[in-house]
Every structure is written in C-alpha cells, then in structure tokens.
Design an enzyme around this catalytic site. Sequence first.
Site, PDB file in Angstrom:
ATOM      1  N   CYS A 103       0.827  -1.201   0.000  1.00 50.66           N
ATOM      2  CA  CYS A 103       0.000   0.000   0.000  1.00 50.66           C
ATOM      3  C   CYS A 103       0.864   1.255   0.000  1.00 50.66           C
ATOM      4  CB  CYS A 103      -0.891   0.046   1.236  1.00 50.66           C
ATOM      5  SG  CYS A 103      -1.805  -1.453   1.609  1.00 50.66           S
ATOM      6  N   CYS A 104       0.426   2.234  -0.739  1.00 52.22           N
ATOM      7  CA  CYS A 104       0.909   3.606  -0.575  1.00 52.22           C
ATOM      8  C   CYS A 104      -0.320   4.503  -0.669  1.00 52.22           C
ATOM      9  CB  CYS A 104       1.984   3.961  -1.598  1.00 52.22           C
ATOM     10  SG  CYS A 104       1.413   3.987  -3.321  1.00 52.22           S
ATOM     11  N   LYS A 105      -0.127   5.776  -0.888  1.00 51.68           N
ATOM     12  CA  LYS A 105      -1.271   6.688  -0.870  1.00 51.68           C
ATOM     13  C   LYS A 105      -2.316   6.309  -1.903  1.00 51.68           C
ATOM     14  CE  LYS A 105      -0.797  10.941  -2.413  1.00 51.68           C
ATOM     15  NZ  LYS A 105      -0.436  12.364  -2.473  1.00 51.68           N
TER      16      LYS A 105
END
Length: 921
Positions: free
Chosen positions: A824-826
């Site tokens: 996950c990232c933004k």
Amino acid sequence: MEIKEEGTSEEGQHFLSASQANDTDGTQFTSIQKSANEPQLEFTLACKDLVAPVRDRKLNTLVQISVIHPAEQSLTRYSSTEIVEGTRDPLFLTGVIFPSEYPIYEETKIKLTVYDVKDKSHDTRSFLGYASFKVGELLKSKEQLLSLNLRTSDGGKVVGTIEVTVVKMGEIGDGEADHITTDVQGQKCALVYECTAPESVSGKDNLSFLNAVLKNPVCKLYRFPTSDNKWMQIREQMSESILSFHIPKELISLHIKEDLCRNQEIKELGELSPHWDNLRKNVLTHCDQMVNMYQDILTELSKETGSSFKSSSSKGDKTLEFVPVNLHLQRMHVHSPHLKDALYDVITVGAPAAHFQGFKNGGLRKLLHRFEAERRNTGYQFIYYSPENTAKAKEVLSSINQLQPLIATHADLLLNSASQRSPDSLKNSLKMLSEKTELFVHAFKDQLVRSALLALYTARPGGILKKPPSPKSSPEDSHSQDQPPPMRRQDSIPHHSDYDEEEWDRVWANVGKSLNCIIAMVDKLIERDGSSEGSGGDKDGEKDPALADSISSHPREDWYEQLHPLILTLKDCMGEVVSRAKQSMTFVLLQELAYSLPQCLMLTLRRDIVFSQALAGLVCGFIIKLHTSLHDPEFLQQLYTVGLIVQYEGLLSTYSDEIGMLEDMAVGISDLKKVAFKIIEAKSNDVLPVITGRRENYVVEVKLPATMFESLPLQIREGQLVHVYPVLFNVGINEQQTLAERFGDVSLQESINQENFELLKEYYTVFMEKMPPDYISQFQEQNDLKGLLENLHQNVQAKKRKNVEIMWLAATICRKLNGIRFTCCKSAKDRTSMSVTLEQCSILRDEHQLHKDFFIRALDCMRSRPSQGALTESDDPETGCLTDNKPTSRHFYPVALLLVSSHLLVVWLILSLALLLAKYQ
C-alpha cells in the site's frame, strides 16, 4: 507490471461491438479452438537485418501491434513491445496475448509496425516498415512460425524481416539464452489458467468462483535467462475485483441495521430523569442523521455500475468514501526449467484512509487517543466507561440477539421431540438446548452488567443515590443497606424504591434453575419409558420439590404436557433477563454517544470508512489465497488450527497529510482482528461473500461451489471459524520521508513497526505450538524463520533511514507462513508499483535462479509502461491510463534514486525558501 488506474472497460466495449457486428451481418468466422482456461493466442516477436534510415546509426526498435477485425475492417491499436536498443536484430521479450474473451478469429488480421525511437524522453520515432498476417496463417504454418518481410509500403522496399512465433506457457525451457528477454505489454488474459487447484475440483467451478471476484485482467509475458543460460517464463496478471464495491455495500447495510436496532433500544430504555432524557433525545437526533447519511451513501453506491475499482482521482469523493482505492490482484506465475511452477500473489491497494474527512487534525490513531483522554476527564453529567467496557456491552447485546432466538428454537425442538416420544431425539434436543442456555447464562457473568443496572437505576426518576455510580464499583459498596420490599413488577428495573442488587442475581439464576428442571424432567421421562441411558441428570444433584410433585401427580401424562410448562418458565425467565440486560447495556452505549456529540459519531464514521476499505482488500485476498491453496492440506490445516497471517507493507511517509493516512491505516488494519471467515457451500450461482455480525465482531461467509467445498477438511466444513492476524510494517521511501527523517518525526513509524513485530512474533509462536510436530520439523528444515525474525527485530530496532530491509524480511516471513501479502501507498500507483516489481525480480533472483546480469534489465521490463489499444494520446500519464504512443516513455525509478542526497536536498530547500519569500513580497 505497473499498477493501473483505469480498467479495460473501453476495450471491453470494443469486444462487445465486434461480437455484435459478427452477429448482425450474419457472417460466420472461424473461431480459434482453445481450452476455456487458456488464452486464444500468445506469440513472440524478433526482427532481423533491419535497415537503418541513416548509415552507421544504431537502431532503438519497438513494434506496435494492431488488430484488424474482420467484422469491422477497422484498425485497432492493441499493444507495443519494449524498446530494444543498439541492434539491427532485436529479440523482443514482449509477447502478445489474446485472452479467451477477445473476439479473435482465424480471419483476423494482425499488423506489425516497426519504429526507430530516436529520443525516448520525447518519444520521437520514425517509421521503418510494417508487415501483416492473418491469425489462421500463423496457426497453420509449419512449427507455427512466420517469417515476414518488413516493407515501407504495399509492394515497397524491404527493410528487414520479422519473425512471429506461437508460444505456450511451459513449453520453453531448452536452448541457450543468447539474447535479451522481453516483456509483453499490458494485455488482457484469462483468469483461471494460472491457478492451481486439486484434481477433484472441476475447471468450471474454478472459473465461476474466480470470475465472481476478479474482473478485467491484464497480462504481461516475459522470458528471462537463468543462471545456467536456460529460459524461464513469467506471466504477470493484474486484475480488478468487484469486491471493491460489493464489500462496502454489505458493510454499510450491516451498519444501518445495527444502528437502527441500537436507536430503537435507546428509545426503549424507559422513563428517565429530565437530564438523561434530554441527553437521550439529543443522541437519537444525531444518530438518526447518521443513519440517513449511511442510507444515502448506500443508495449512491448502488448506482455505480461502471468500473469495478476506485481510481486515485476519486479519493476525495464523498459517495465513494467506503470504497478502497485501486484494489488489484498482482500475480506472478513462474515456470522454471528445473523448478516447480510457482505463484506469487500480492494485493495492491491504496492505504485505507478517510480522504474526504481530511487529515488536518490527524488520523484515527491520534483522534481516538485524544477522544478517550477527554472522555476520561468528563464531568458529572456523564458516566465514564472504558473502551473495553463499551466493547463488552456491545458483545453482551450481540450475544443476547444471537442466543435468545436459538434457545427458543431448541426449546421448541425439544417439545417437538417430546410430542413424538422419541428418546434419542429428546436427548439430542436437550443437549443443544443446554449448550446454548449455558452460553446465555455465561454472557452475564460480568460485573459490568451489575454496575450498569445500578447506574440505570440512578438515572430513573427518584432513583438518586448519595454517591454517583461507577462502572468499577462493586454492588456491595453502592446499594442501600435497607432491605427493599418485595418487588411487584418483575419485568423492569424498579423506579421508586431502593435498589436491590440481589434481585438481579435471583433473576439471572432463575434461568439456570429452569434449565435444571427441564433436564431432571427429561431424565425422569426417559427413565420411565424404560430407557437404559439417561441424559445426564440434574447438574447440581438436587431436585426441585415442585418438579417431584409434578412427576408423581401426573404419572401417565404425555411428555409434551410434562415439559411444556417448564419450557414456558425458561422462556419467561430468559425474557426477564434479556429485558434488564438489554436496558443496562444500552445505557452504557448511551454514555459513549452522549459525550461530545457529534464528535463521537464522526469518529465512528471515520473508523467505519477506513475499516470498509481494509476489509474489501482482506476479503479479496482471502478468497484468492483459499482458491490457489485448496490443494495444500497443510495450509488448510493451518487455517482452522492457527489462523491466517495477513501482512501489510506500507510505503507512506511520516510527513504532512500522509501522517494522518498512516494513523488511519494503522487503526483500520488493527480492526481486522475483529474479522473471522466462515466457509460455506454455495447453494446457487451466487458465490459473492456475505458479511454478518456487528462492529466489534464480523463474520465473512465465503461461498464455495459444492465440489470445492467437499475438498475442505471436516472442521472447516462443519463451520469452524478462520481467524486472521493482521500486521503492518511501514517504511516511507519517497522524498517527503527524507524531509521527515531530517527535520521531522518518525516515531509514529517506529512505534507501529515495533508493535506489529510483537504481533508477528506471537503468531509465529502459536504456529510452532499448534501445528503437528511432523510438519513443524519439516517446516523448520526448509525455512529459517527464527533467524528471519531475529533479523527483522534488529532492523526494526535500528535507527536506519529508509530501511527497506524491513519490507523484504516481513514479506519473506509472510510468504513462508502461507500468509496474504498487501502493498500500500497513498494511491497504490508509483511507490506500490516500484515495490511490487522489485519484490518480483528479487524472488526470481533468489528462488528461480534469474541470471545476475539481467536483474536490472528484468526490473526495467517489469516497470516499463504498458500500452493499451483503444486509448488515445490525450490519456493523462499521471492517472495511470495506458497511452499507446508512449510505450516506454515512463519507467519507475529504482528505489535508490528516491534517496535524495543531502546536497541536492539543501539546494532544493534554499530554492523553495527563495521562491516563497519572493511570492509573499
């Protein structure tokens, strides 16, 4: 493969139009005969003896693939290869895949256009030549290989040749790897042919099961050399999931039902003093508004019929708050010449966060801590209950709602068995009734119920004590020493008399006594019927005198008439307990809601939003993991014995808004501990999961087709729940993290990593204790998990900047423990893509003997931007749309380039400060 931001819906629409054209004009085309679980056509490309437009110039070549559909006779750009630099004989590692659903026939013509790319940064290219062929010609050719002349125009000058070779996954393994391998640019592909399933499971069931959750798959195909100069094949697959919208809708419906029930229970608290009654009215007003908001969101979500995922540009869309950002399955299928085929799955998704709510005041981790601290210091007008007590109150209410109807059902079954005079049936019914009633009684063995009853008494008109009640105070310290007169009403809490705490004990104990009477009567009836075996007798070794009189005075009455009054007594006693307990526990929930409205409800909304996003990804990952591991008995045993580890790799920085996102994400993932899975047999074609339960305790029912369900262990088939153990490790890797590490605070990241390491260590301990010894001994020989855990602990403790070793170690441990991997990232785009591709190449190097000289080349291939037909030059590269005229113009930078040097950072800060000063002056 780059994480996409838009689906293949436009191409899917083209599929439909082509099929319709074929149907409407009546023309019959020859279909390609392939198995339903395989792509229709896969081929690779290579050029020879290309003629450079300028002498002594080294060519940088790419091939654009276009399709001419026989029904339309229109040209559709389909894909492009990567750029092969500096050779007149390029061997493209990019294959071309036509999935099973694509309308391709033997009459379909494929056009190959070769370009010389002069400037990759500006995508300046010059035309070299083209060739075309019909699919039927390729399939019917000798060895399924075509060698075509490249011409500048029809009948024009020959500028080289291009070879088209049909390939099948798994058939390439021999021969020397003399050339650099290629990647196949973003094509759609079939879902099932990569999946492994037990032989007993039919392909049709596999197909329907996977197609129920996955949609719009995109595939890429590679050939990479191994260390011994053999070829290995890699097929990447990226798929959307319709669970992105299905799970939020299920969850919101559950929230609405739960909140409506809670509101009704608050209304039914009975008469309260003016102070508490005004609080109740205020709470109900706000709660009704929240229910209306949830209903509006559910209505809007039900209207969404387009894409099956939410793009990052919609992060701040209020109607899509509950939907995860960019949820995709990223799968790598590896076929090595000397090793067993392997699948590696990663779920990629944007960090679960309430983007519409904003992060001005932080995320859930900070907001919940602040809210709890303020509640603890509340004034006299509220009674403080800890989060644990509030959760316990919800648990008691849930137990009441679940057990009361079950007990009533089993009591009716007992009477039915009695009317049939069936001793065996009577014993079984009594056993079930006893078990459920004991659970019911046990649910109220908590001091919270007693203290809450006292608190509710003080809130009644005239029920004022000298000392305000506390949830931690004992009943003996709180009630009046005077003995109360006998109660006339047994169906409610007394209002205008001194509170008698022993009354609750008597009411609560009556349920157990009623059950004992039923047990004794059943034993007596069976004994009189001549049965040699009893059902257990009176648990306490005592017989109720009234029961003895009843038995002696009615020796010949039938069983039903003997048991019926006792069952009625049990139901009456239960009803009285339920009425008191429900009101007391609802009063506890009223305290939580009454404090700081509407802040409390907004926190609940934010937590629901974040949890919904996290749960959608978890359910998708669980279903995919279950499907691919149905053939693994050790994994299935692990499911019901230990549970499933779920590892989240976070790439958020601890700077600016991403701090709030990380705080949201940490709470949302931690809340997944409340989730359990139950695998059931699908009774229809609908195999979408169903969610039951409440906010503190969710059960996700996963439906499997009958043939797949029968392959499960007995424990799972009988309904044993599968628990999950989520862990989150976060390492910021972008330039904002550089600022945070030099000038900000990274304590949030450090504390999250430390807390979750302890959770991972606990799971490992339970895993080693509960799994069978023979499996553990074999497991330890193959995996040095203890050493990996120690290494991870050292890295978590180390104060090292951008310590990506944490990510690699956590991911390795998760895979070895048969867990589910998330990245996950933004927005689940750039940073996520970089991490996934780096992980995939590292796996190929460490597990499948990727040639060490080709690691960077393989990484570049996987990170190159795929091109997709039916999209135009106006597509925005930042949105992740696939732009055909820029096949490799966008490469994701290696992780090392994200580490901004101190000199560049200082220069950047000085220039930024100068610009700001100039702006304000």
